[in-house]
Design an enzyme around this catalytic site. Sequence first.
Site: not given
Length: 247
Positions: A88, A99, A194, A198, A203
Amino acid sequence: MRVRLLEATENPEELICQSARNDYMSDWVGDTPLDTAMASVDGDTTDEKLSNLIAQLLTRGHYGPFEHPSATFAIEGVSRSCMAQLTRHRHASFDVQSMRYVAFDDVDPAAVAEGELVVTPPSATDPDWVGRNQDAGDIDEETMAEREAVFQASVRRAVEDYQELLGLGMPPEDARFVLPIGTEVNVVITLNPRSLMHVADMRAAADAQWEIRELTEQLLDAAAQWCPHTFEYYDAEMKHRKNRLAP
């Protein structure tokens, strides 16, 4: 899960600092030696000057120079769920194990229940684990044992069914529909410092899921070997300040 630095800009922090000094020099940085470009920066050695300037840039929010170097990391064995969260971040570049073209027909389904091919979440084995949007807190041993058994049986059965469908002539791109979202995948990611900071702002935060938090920590550890002053400062002074480095 494993993370390894595949390739990266050499001397990234010299590039960061040369790029930043370009903004405040009348001379062309392309003809200016690093020592000359850094002459006005505090520090007794070039390394101290690099460290001090990088700290100043991050403190002031002058993030542009950190976009010039880039690094490519190989990631092994994260779940498809974690991969979806990672990709994302569209300011990074990705290649993801297919796969469609990689068939998992040689995996022993019995080993899947023990953690091969499918990532086992902590809540499947740890009675004290608490995740987001969880209906219940403490559970008894019997319930925990049943939870673990259901999870193991489910992932084993999914792989058995997948392999049976392959044996019945179904193409891997269609047989994969029965595999769980926890199926392991390998990823290659390229991004600049950078962008990585972020990613970490979002996360490495406490409200991120456990797996991508672990992945982010491994990425930061690998990046600190490549770009030490930058990520040491980020870890000490900026980490957990969510979304401050949004691009």
